[in-house]
Design an enzyme around this catalytic site. Structure first.
Site, PDB file in Angstrom:
ATOM      1  N   ASP A 184       3.175  -0.346  -4.463  1.00 52.99           N
ATOM      2  CA  ASP A 184       3.299  -1.186  -3.276  1.00 52.99           C
ATOM      3  C   ASP A 184       2.690  -0.489  -2.056  1.00 52.99           C
ATOM      4  OD1 ASP A 184       3.969  -3.553  -1.960  1.00 52.99           O
ATOM      5  OD2 ASP A 184       5.988  -2.873  -1.454  1.00 52.99           O
TER       6      ASP A 184
ATOM      7  N   LYS B 206      19.580   6.210   3.533  1.00 54.00           N
ATOM      8  CA  LYS B 206      19.257   4.851   3.117  1.00 54.00           C
ATOM      9  C   LYS B 206      20.303   4.431   2.096  1.00 54.00           C
ATOM     10  CE  LYS B 206      15.329   2.180   1.335  1.00 54.00           C
ATOM     11  NZ  LYS B 206      13.912   2.284   0.904  1.00 54.00           N
TER      12      LYS B 206
END
Length: 176
Positions: free
Chosen positions: A108, A14
């Protein structure tokens, strides 16, 4: 998807786009994601094995996971029967408990950050806005900041008040 040079192992890589990486706050938040996730050694949390920067571009190296998010299951109008819902959410609850023991608040938790694996397992992913507590005594975090996904945020988080691990518990309840 990438292959680790030394281990010859397929991993997920990533990276931040260069235009995003030039933002110091976003770069620091991205690198904290790696730190937060790597603190948690749990079978139901994505395993981050390395974090760093190359040519000013931050990167995370993590286990390559194949599966579908809980969001895609929900959007596909696939109803989870109670036993399957428990098979998904109880391990996620255990993963959050371990995260909290390690001083990490996800902030989240939502269906898009729960990955359902082909073998029936589950993983919590994306610690991009996680808060790493510097000590166990630090019980609250980031008053005045609104980070997260509105539909899964605790009232305290929506109001920009200080939050603690109970916000993740609220998020888990909203997912259920």
């Amino acid at each position: 998807e990438a292959v680790h040079r030394g281990l010859k192992k397929t991993v997920a890589l990533k990276v931040l786009l260069p235009e995003v990486a030039s933002n110091d706050d976003l770069r620091a938040r991205f690198l904290r994601e790696g730190e937060a996730a790597s603190r948690i050694q749990h079978p139901h949390v994505v395993d981050v094995t390395d974090v760093g920067e190359d040519g000013g571009i931050p990167y995370l190296v993590m286990e390559l996971l194949v599966g579908e998010t809980l969001t895609s299951v929900i959007e596909g109008n696939k109803r989870l029967e109670v036993p399957r819902a428990l098979d998904v959410l109880l391990p996620i609850s255990a993963a959050l408990s371990e995260a909290h023991e390690r001083g990490v608040i996800h902030r989240d938790l939502k269906p898009a950050n729960i990955l359902l694996l082909p073998d029936g397992g589950t993983k919590v992913i994306d610690f991009g806005i996680a808060r790493v507590l510097q000590s166990r005594a630090e019980a609250r975090t980031d008053a005045g900041m609104l980070l997260g996904t509105l539909a899964y945020m605790s009232p305290e988080q929506v109001e920009g008040r200080a939050i603690d691990v109970r916000s993740d518990v609220y998020g888990l309840g909203a997912v259920l």
